[in-house]
Write a protein that holds these residues in place. Structure first.
Motif, PDB file in Angstrom:
ATOM      1  N   CYS A  35       0.867  -1.179   0.000  1.00 49.24           N
ATOM      2  CA  CYS A  35       0.000   0.000   0.000  1.00 49.24           C
ATOM      3  C   CYS A  35       0.898   1.222   0.000  1.00 49.24           C
ATOM      4  O   CYS A  35       1.614   1.460   0.975  1.00 49.24           O
ATOM      5  N   VAL A  36       0.864   1.962  -1.095  1.00 54.50           N
ATOM      6  CA  VAL A  36       1.654   3.185  -1.210  1.00 54.50           C
ATOM      7  C   VAL A  36       0.726   4.375  -1.043  1.00 54.50           C
ATOM      8  O   VAL A  36      -0.318   4.449  -1.690  1.00 54.50           O
ATOM      9  N   ALA A  37       1.105   5.287  -0.165  1.00 55.01           N
ATOM     10  CA  ALA A  37       0.275   6.451   0.119  1.00 55.01           C
ATOM     11  C   ALA A  37       0.885   7.709  -0.476  1.00 55.01           C
ATOM     12  O   ALA A  37       2.109   7.853  -0.558  1.00 55.01           O
ATOM     13  N   SER A  38       0.020   8.625  -0.870  1.00 50.88           N
ATOM     14  CA  SER A  38       0.453   9.950  -1.296  1.00 50.88           C
ATOM     15  C   SER A  38      -0.466  10.973  -0.642  1.00 50.88           C
ATOM     16  O   SER A  38      -1.596  10.663  -0.262  1.00 50.88           O
ATOM     17  N   GLY A  39       0.061  12.186  -0.472  1.00 47.09           N
ATOM     18  CA  GLY A  39      -0.740  13.238   0.134  1.00 47.09           C
ATOM     19  C   GLY A  39      -0.822  13.180   1.649  1.00 47.09           C
ATOM     20  O   GLY A  39      -1.583  13.942   2.261  1.00 47.09           O
ATOM     21  N   VAL A  40      -0.054  12.276   2.234  1.00 49.56           N
ATOM     22  CA  VAL A  40      -0.075  12.118   3.686  1.00 49.56           C
ATOM     23  C   VAL A  40       1.247  11.513   4.122  1.00 49.56           C
ATOM     24  O   VAL A  40       1.866  10.755   3.372  1.00 49.56           O
ATOM     25  N   ILE A  41       1.680  11.846   5.321  1.00 51.72           N
ATOM     26  CA  ILE A  41       2.885  11.243   5.884  1.00 51.72           C
ATOM     27  C   ILE A  41       2.445  10.070   6.737  1.00 51.72           C
ATOM     28  O   ILE A  41       1.943  10.236   7.851  1.00 51.72           O
ATOM     29  N   LEU A  42       2.611   8.852   6.205  1.00 53.15           N
ATOM     30  CA  LEU A  42       2.092   7.682   6.888  1.00 53.15           C
ATOM     31  C   LEU A  42       2.686   7.475   8.271  1.00 53.15           C
ATOM     32  O   LEU A  42       2.018   6.959   9.163  1.00 53.15           O
ATOM     33  N   GLY A  43       3.914   7.896   8.437  1.00 54.67           N
ATOM     34  CA  GLY A  43       4.629   7.578   9.668  1.00 54.67           C
ATOM     35  C   GLY A  43       3.988   8.084  10.939  1.00 54.67           C
ATOM     36  O   GLY A  43       4.253   7.555  12.024  1.00 54.67           O
ATOM     37  N   ILE A  44       3.114   9.079  10.848  1.00 51.37           N
ATOM     38  CA  ILE A  44       2.523   9.640  12.059  1.00 51.37           C
ATOM     39  C   ILE A  44       1.205   8.970  12.431  1.00 51.37           C
ATOM     40  O   ILE A  44       0.607   9.293  13.458  1.00 51.37           O
ATOM     41  N   TYR A  45       0.758   8.042  11.582  1.00 49.82           N
ATOM     42  CA  TYR A  45      -0.544   7.406  11.813  1.00 49.82           C
ATOM     43  C   TYR A  45      -0.404   5.921  12.095  1.00 49.82           C
ATOM     44  O   TYR A  45       0.477   5.249  11.550  1.00 49.82           O
ATOM     45  N   ASP A  46      -1.332   5.396  12.890  1.00 53.67           N
ATOM     46  CA  ASP A  46      -1.566   3.957  12.882  1.00 53.67           C
ATOM     47  C   ASP A  46      -2.108   3.621  11.498  1.00 53.67           C
ATOM     48  O   ASP A  46      -2.873   4.393  10.914  1.00 53.67           O
ATOM     49  N   MET A  47      -1.719   2.454  10.974  1.00 53.67           N
ATOM     50  CA  MET A  47      -2.215   2.025   9.670  1.00 53.67           C
ATOM     51  C   MET A  47      -2.780   0.614   9.783  1.00 53.67           C
ATOM     52  O   MET A  47      -2.354  -0.174  10.638  1.00 53.67           O
ATOM     53  N   GLY A  48      -3.722   0.310   8.919  1.00 52.57           N
ATOM     54  CA  GLY A  48      -4.331  -1.013   8.974  1.00 52.57           C
ATOM     55  C   GLY A  48      -4.598  -1.573   7.595  1.00 52.57           C
ATOM     56  O   GLY A  48      -4.719  -0.834   6.619  1.00 52.57           O
ATOM     57  N   TRP A  49      -4.685  -2.892   7.550  1.00 52.07           N
ATOM     58  CA  TRP A  49      -5.169  -3.600   6.363  1.00 52.07           C
ATOM     59  C   TRP A  49      -6.570  -4.130   6.682  1.00 52.07           C
ATOM     60  O   TRP A  49      -6.786  -4.732   7.747  1.00 52.07           O
ATOM     61  N   TYR A  50      -7.475  -3.899   5.753  1.00 52.79           N
ATOM     62  CA  TYR A  50      -8.851  -4.321   5.861  1.00 52.79           C
ATOM     63  C   TYR A  50      -9.151  -5.291   4.714  1.00 52.79           C
ATOM     64  O   TYR A  50      -8.468  -5.284   3.701  1.00 52.79           O
ATOM     65  N   ARG A  51     -10.225  -6.055   4.878  1.00 51.91           N
ATOM     66  CA  ARG A  51     -10.693  -6.868   3.776  1.00 51.91           C
ATOM     67  C   ARG A  51     -12.214  -6.864   3.749  1.00 51.91           C
ATOM     68  O   ARG A  51     -12.867  -6.663   4.778  1.00 51.91           O
ATOM     69  N   GLN A  52     -12.724  -7.089   2.546  1.00 58.73           N
ATOM     70  CA  GLN A  52     -14.172  -7.066   2.359  1.00 58.73           C
ATOM     71  C   GLN A  52     -14.574  -8.111   1.337  1.00 58.73           C
ATOM     72  O   GLN A  52     -13.941  -8.241   0.275  1.00 58.73           O
ATOM     73  N   THR A  53     -15.626  -8.847   1.662  1.00 56.03           N
ATOM     74  CA  THR A  53     -16.225  -9.789   0.728  1.00 56.03           C
ATOM     75  C   THR A  53     -17.634  -9.313   0.406  1.00 56.03           C
ATOM     76  O   THR A  53     -18.229  -8.550   1.175  1.00 56.03           O
ATOM     77  N   PRO A  54     -18.179  -9.742  -0.729  1.00 62.56           N
ATOM     78  CA  PRO A  54     -19.507  -9.272  -1.138  1.00 62.56           C
ATOM     79  C   PRO A  54     -20.559  -9.500  -0.054  1.00 62.56           C
ATOM     80  O   PRO A  54     -20.649 -10.583   0.521  1.00 62.56           O
ATOM     81  N   GLY A  55     -21.330  -8.466   0.224  1.00 60.53           N
ATOM     82  CA  GLY A  55     -22.409  -8.567   1.184  1.00 60.53           C
ATOM     83  C   GLY A  55     -21.994  -8.433   2.634  1.00 60.53           C
ATOM     84  O   GLY A  55     -22.839  -8.505   3.528  1.00 60.53           O
ATOM     85  N   LYS A  56     -20.694  -8.229   2.872  1.00 61.06           N
ATOM     86  CA  LYS A  56     -20.211  -8.107   4.247  1.00 61.06           C
ATOM     87  C   LYS A  56     -19.527  -6.764   4.456  1.00 61.06           C
ATOM     88  O   LYS A  56     -19.062  -6.130   3.509  1.00 61.06           O
ATOM     89  N   GLN A  57     -19.467  -6.363   5.708  1.00 60.39           N
ATOM     90  CA  GLN A  57     -18.777  -5.114   6.034  1.00 60.39           C
ATOM     91  C   GLN A  57     -17.265  -5.295   5.940  1.00 60.39           C
ATOM     92  O   GLN A  57     -16.735  -6.384   6.134  1.00 60.39           O
ATOM     93  N   ARG A  58     -16.602  -4.221   5.632  1.00 60.72           N
ATOM     94  CA  ARG A  58     -15.151  -4.218   5.629  1.00 60.72           C
ATOM     95  C   ARG A  58     -14.653  -4.466   7.051  1.00 60.72           C
ATOM     96  O   ARG A  58     -15.164  -3.864   8.001  1.00 60.72           O
ATOM     97  N   GLU A  59     -13.679  -5.361   7.197  1.00 62.22           N
ATOM     98  CA  GLU A  59     -13.160  -5.671   8.534  1.00 62.22           C
ATOM     99  C   GLU A  59     -11.663  -5.410   8.600  1.00 62.22           C
ATOM    100  O   GLU A  59     -10.933  -5.646   7.632  1.00 62.22           O
ATOM    101  N   LEU A  60     -11.236  -4.952   9.750  1.00 62.42           N
ATOM    102  CA  LEU A  60      -9.822  -4.695   9.996  1.00 62.42           C
ATOM    103  C   LEU A  60      -9.153  -6.004  10.397  1.00 62.42           C
ATOM    104  O   LEU A  60      -9.575  -6.630  11.372  1.00 62.42           O
ATOM    105  N   VAL A  61      -8.123  -6.409   9.661  1.00 63.67           N
ATOM    106  CA  VAL A  61      -7.477  -7.686   9.965  1.00 63.67           C
ATOM    107  C   VAL A  61      -6.079  -7.517  10.558  1.00 63.67           C
ATOM    108  O   VAL A  61      -5.580  -8.427  11.223  1.00 63.67           O
ATOM    109  N   ALA A  62      -5.448  -6.382  10.323  1.00 67.33           N
ATOM    110  CA  ALA A  62      -4.113  -6.169  10.864  1.00 67.33           C
ATOM    111  C   ALA A  62      -3.896  -4.675  11.043  1.00 67.33           C
ATOM    112  O   ALA A  62      -4.347  -3.876  10.214  1.00 67.33           O
TER     113      ALA A  62
END
Length: 114
Positions: free
Chosen positions: A22-49
């Motif tokens: 995941c490459v970010a632009s327009g923001v300095i990632l280092g100052i934020y907590d970051m997460g990976w989410y996943r989503q399957t059809p019909g379900k809410q996006r969930e935070l996995v890491a």
């Protein structure tokens, strides 16, 4: 404007591995907590890491011991190493900052199937 570009997904057999980026632009990632989410059809996006700005990590129970989140602040990039993949890991994967919820990227499709 903050933008995330996710990549690295694909089709993999059960037990296989993938590394998402995941490459970010327009923001300095280092100052934020970051997460990976996943989503399957019909379900809410969930935070996995999640990786905190200080470097500590947290994982959803179903991926503990199989997924590893990391970050390289100098590259404004967050990674997700996924090992021992299972069919139930099939989803579109996204990154974002859990405490800010910036605009979502397009995600990257991960399909685990024989």
């Amino acid at each position: 404007q903050v933008q995330f570009v996710e990549s690295g997904g694909g089709l993999v057999q059960p037990g296989g591995s993938l590394r998402l980026s995941c490459v970010a632009s327009g923001v300095i990632l280092g100052i934020y907590d970051m997460g990976w989410y996943r989503q399957t059809p019909g379900k809410q996006r969930e935070l996995v890491a999640r990786i905190r700005a200080g470097g500590s990590t947290e994982y959803e129970d179903s991926v503990k011991g199989r997924f590893t989140i990391s970050r390289v602040n100098s590259r404004n990039t967050v990674y997700l190493q996924m090992n021992s993949l299972k069919p139930e890991d099939t989803a579109v994967y996204y990154c974002n900052a859990p405490t800010r919820a910036f605009k979502w990227g397009q995600g990257t499709q991960v399909t685990v199937s024989s």
